[in-house]
Design an enzyme around this catalytic site. Sequence first.
Site, PDB file in Angstrom:
ATOM      1  N   GLU A 163       1.624   5.418   7.927  1.00 50.68           N
ATOM      2  CA  GLU A 163       0.744   6.289   9.041  1.00 50.68           C
ATOM      3  C   GLU A 163       0.871   6.390  10.274  1.00 50.68           C
ATOM      4  O   GLU A 163      -0.005   6.657  11.209  1.00 50.68           O
ATOM      5  CB  GLU A 163      -1.022   5.935   8.707  1.00 50.68           C
ATOM      6  CG  GLU A 163      -1.672   5.935   7.606  1.00 50.68           C
ATOM      7  CD  GLU A 163      -2.196   5.368   7.495  1.00 50.68           C
ATOM      8  OE1 GLU A 163      -3.409   4.462   8.078  1.00 50.68           O
ATOM      9  OE2 GLU A 163      -3.975   4.959   6.707  1.00 50.68           O
ATOM     10  N   ASN A 217       4.500   5.122   3.857  1.00 53.76           N
ATOM     11  CA  ASN A 217       3.492   5.089   3.215  1.00 53.76           C
ATOM     12  C   ASN A 217       2.418   6.518   4.455  1.00 53.76           C
ATOM     13  O   ASN A 217       1.976   5.688   4.971  1.00 53.76           O
ATOM     14  CB  ASN A 217       2.463   3.954   2.709  1.00 53.76           C
ATOM     15  CG  ASN A 217       1.288   4.512   1.759  1.00 53.76           C
ATOM     16  OD1 ASN A 217       1.464   4.651   1.368  1.00 53.76           O
ATOM     17  ND2 ASN A 217       0.320   3.505   1.988  1.00 53.76           N
ATOM     18  N   HIS A 253      -6.768   9.904  -0.246  1.00 56.17           N
ATOM     19  CA  HIS A 253      -8.152   9.680   0.170  1.00 56.17           C
ATOM     20  C   HIS A 253      -7.947  11.097   0.284  1.00 56.17           C
ATOM     21  O   HIS A 253      -8.161  11.341   1.329  1.00 56.17           O
ATOM     22  CB  HIS A 253      -7.961   8.510   1.111  1.00 56.17           C
ATOM     23  CG  HIS A 253      -7.999   7.064   1.688  1.00 56.17           C
ATOM     24  ND1 HIS A 253      -8.151   6.674   0.246  1.00 56.17           N
ATOM     25  CD2 HIS A 253      -6.195   7.209   1.739  1.00 56.17           C
ATOM     26  CE1 HIS A 253      -7.214   5.103   0.391  1.00 56.17           C
ATOM     27  NE2 HIS A 253      -6.628   5.604   1.146  1.00 56.17           N
ATOM     28  N   GLU A 281      -2.390   5.026  -2.564  1.00 59.36           N
ATOM     29  CA  GLU A 281      -3.922   4.758  -2.535  1.00 59.36           C
ATOM     30  C   GLU A 281      -5.181   5.754  -3.016  1.00 59.36           C
ATOM     31  O   GLU A 281      -6.462   6.287  -2.551  1.00 59.36           O
ATOM     32  CB  GLU A 281      -4.709   4.776  -1.056  1.00 59.36           C
ATOM     33  CG  GLU A 281      -3.354   3.705  -0.663  1.00 59.36           C
ATOM     34  CD  GLU A 281      -3.370   3.813   0.966  1.00 59.36           C
ATOM     35  OE1 GLU A 281      -4.734   3.769   1.540  1.00 59.36           O
ATOM     36  OE2 GLU A 281      -2.794   2.845   1.931  1.00 59.36           O
ATOM     37  N   ASP A 283      -8.415   7.983  -4.098  1.00 59.31           N
ATOM     38  CA  ASP A 283      -9.959   7.704  -4.824  1.00 59.31           C
ATOM     39  C   ASP A 283     -10.379   9.284  -4.426  1.00 59.31           C
ATOM     40  O   ASP A 283      -9.978  10.726  -3.438  1.00 59.31           O
ATOM     41  CB  ASP A 283     -11.051   6.810  -3.944  1.00 59.31           C
ATOM     42  CG  ASP A 283      -9.970   6.829  -2.268  1.00 59.31           C
ATOM     43  OD1 ASP A 283      -9.911   7.705  -1.781  1.00 59.31           O
ATOM     44  OD2 ASP A 283      -9.996   5.444  -1.784  1.00 59.31           O
TER      45      ASP A 283
HETATM   46  O1  G3I Z   1     -12.572 -10.377   4.669  1.00 57.73           O
HETATM   47  C1  G3I Z   1     -13.160  -9.942   6.110  1.00 57.73           C
HETATM   48  C2  G3I Z   1     -15.083 -11.037   6.185  1.00 57.73           C
HETATM   49  O2  G3I Z   1     -14.194 -12.571   5.991  1.00 57.73           O
HETATM   50  C3  G3I Z   1     -15.963 -10.596   7.335  1.00 57.73           C
HETATM   51  O3  G3I Z   1     -16.822 -11.248   7.098  1.00 57.73           O
HETATM   52  C4  G3I Z   1     -16.074  -8.794   7.439  1.00 57.73           C
HETATM   53  C5  G3I Z   1     -16.930  -8.851   8.665  1.00 57.73           C
HETATM   54  O4  G3I Z   1     -16.047  -7.436   9.495  1.00 57.73           O
HETATM   55  O5  G3I Z   1     -14.395  -8.451   7.473  1.00 57.73           O
HETATM   56  C6  G3I Z   1     -13.863  -8.716   6.115  1.00 57.73           C
HETATM   57  O6  G3I Z   1     -12.484  -7.966   6.538  1.00 57.73           O
HETATM   58  C7  G3I Z   1     -12.513  -6.533   6.494  1.00 57.73           C
HETATM   59  C8  G3I Z   1     -11.899  -6.485   4.977  1.00 57.73           C
HETATM   60  O7  G3I Z   1     -11.633  -4.744   5.491  1.00 57.73           O
HETATM   61  C9  G3I Z   1     -12.044  -6.333   3.807  1.00 57.73           C
HETATM   62  O8  G3I Z   1     -13.574  -6.052   3.273  1.00 57.73           O
HETATM   63  C10 G3I Z   1     -12.307  -5.917   7.597  1.00 57.73           C
HETATM   64  O9  G3I Z   1     -12.669  -6.097   8.527  1.00 57.73           O
HETATM   65  C11 G3I Z   1     -12.600  -4.236   7.382  1.00 57.73           C
HETATM   66  O10 G3I Z   1     -10.792  -4.387   8.465  1.00 57.73           O
HETATM   67  C12 G3I Z   1     -10.927  -4.240   6.197  1.00 57.73           C
HETATM   68  O11 G3I Z   1     -10.781  -3.155   6.173  1.00 57.73           O
HETATM   69  C13 G3I Z   1     -10.158  -1.868   5.468  1.00 57.73           C
HETATM   70  C14 G3I Z   1      -9.321  -1.355   6.207  1.00 57.73           C
HETATM   71  O12 G3I Z   1      -7.921  -0.672   5.347  1.00 57.73           O
HETATM   72  C15 G3I Z   1      -8.401  -1.786   7.513  1.00 57.73           C
HETATM   73  O13 G3I Z   1      -7.615  -2.775   7.418  1.00 57.73           O
HETATM   74  C16 G3I Z   1     -10.125  -1.773   3.799  1.00 57.73           C
HETATM   75  O14 G3I Z   1     -10.953  -2.886   3.025  1.00 57.73           O
HETATM   76  C17 G3I Z   1      -8.921  -1.374   3.121  1.00 57.73           C
HETATM   77  O15 G3I Z   1      -9.481  -0.581   2.228  1.00 57.73           O
HETATM   78  C18 G3I Z   1      -8.424  -0.343   4.173  1.00 57.73           C
HETATM   79  O16 G3I Z   1      -7.136   0.333   3.827  1.00 57.73           O
HETATM   80  C19 G3I Z   1      -6.084   1.375   4.377  1.00 57.73           C
HETATM   81  C20 G3I Z   1      -5.472   1.249   3.751  1.00 57.73           C
HETATM   82  O17 G3I Z   1      -5.030  -0.140   4.542  1.00 57.73           O
HETATM   83  C21 G3I Z   1      -3.785   2.418   4.483  1.00 57.73           C
HETATM   84  N1  G3I Z   1      -4.275   3.342   4.595  1.00 57.73           N
HETATM   85  C22 G3I Z   1      -5.885   3.920   4.219  1.00 57.73           C
HETATM   86  C23 G3I Z   1      -6.704   2.807   4.051  1.00 57.73           C
HETATM   87  C24 G3I Z   1      -8.465   3.456   4.328  1.00 57.73           C
HETATM   88  O18 G3I Z   1      -8.720   3.127   5.225  1.00 57.73           O
END
Ligand code: G3I
Length: 371
Positions: A163, A217, A253, A281, A283
């Site tokens: 991105e 990506n 997405h 990715e 959905d």
């Molecule tokens: O695992 C921690 C947990 O221990 C904590 O208590 C909790 C509280 O905030 O956070 C948890 O981690 C979160 C993680 O997702 C797992 O659920 C992070 O805060 C959160 O930032 C993270 O979000 C991810 C996001 O990217 C940002 O990195 C999403 O799961 C993930 O699906 C999303 O994926 C992105 C791709 O990397 C790039 N393209 C878009 C896509 C969707 O946004």
Amino acid sequence: MKYTALVLVLVILVAANACKKTNSTAPVPVPPVVIDTETLQGDAPFKIGAAIDVYRLQIDLMYKNTLLAQQNSITIENAVKWQSVHPSENIFDFSGGDYIADFCKNNNKRLHGHCLIWYQANPDWLNNYNGDSLAWEHLFKTHIQSVVAHYRGKATSWDVVNEAFRDDDGSLRVQDKYPGDNFDDGCIWARHLGSDYIARAFEYAHEADPNALLFYNEYGQEWSDAKTNAIINMVTDFKARGIPISGLGLQMHIDINTSNEGITKAIQKLAATGLQIYISELDISVNPANDQSVSFTTDLQKKQADKYAFIVHQYKALVPSAQQYGITTWNVGDKDSWIRTYIMHKDWPLLFDDNYAKKTCYFSFRDALKN
Ligand code: G3I
């Protein structure tokens, strides 16, 4: 004592039963073995994947079994993003990524690493790092090469840069456009390393694992021509300079109203680069406006199923088979989706429901893979 007697009686009963079976001439009924022969991986002419959350894989047997049966490619959703894998300057934490890598190795799944360089998911120590451009370059190179080298021979491919371009005009993310909104939509890498950081990321990754396939990506190619064109210009430039790029990820997405024309055009344009094309990715949201009164009606189920099938058909028709790196959905069941857990929308975007039952879109997706 009582226990020993009980065990003894059981042993005698089992032995007697065995003798009875051996001596009998009547055929012993064989219980039917139920194998799910109709799976996504079984029906697809290319790899079918899912992005995986380590924690769910560790605790949820239904999640794991669905993956084991259905997918043959795994993307690491979060565990090797900078924030998780490199939590302080001199510490790498590979535990989450290793768990997934072992799962892939033990179960013969392709492993796709996500993602080495991104403007998001960076730890505070990095965002606040003070150093000149040489020190930043050192951090950048060390991170890329440490992570890629750690998974050398285990990860088949990597999202090297994620991105980097803006939606509206396809320009490179550099400065934060809306300071004060608490979200930096610029990019620390472009700010500290200059616009050619993307090319150098690919070169560094290639040095660390010359066999890994390296992807750029991105999201939104289906609605932003400017972004798609920027990516194509980058590929043309990389080819001319011999920068080792292998493929392009179209995240996808999307939602049920995303224009079919836009999807077709993006796939066509990217496939014309000759690189590997990966729907990375996928959905399909049915409630992009997050309207709380919406429920998952049969009408929405049908629209979603049609969209999933459309994407598969377009991918098969427009991407030459040698360039088909596969289709990956962004997690497994609806309840695992970032749309529920990260942006907290009321939605049902994936192929399996909250209990990992196959949804209408699962069947349309699988039929499209087959036919
Ligand atoms: O695992 C921690 C947990 O221990 C904590 O208590 C909790 C509280 O905030 O956070 C948890 O981690 C979160 C993680 O997702 C797992 O659920 C992070 O805060 C959160 O930032 C993270 O979000 C991810 C996001 O990217 C940002 O990195 C999403 O799961 C993930 O699906 C999303 O994926 C992105 C791709 O990397 C790039 N393209 C878009 C896509 C969707 O946004």
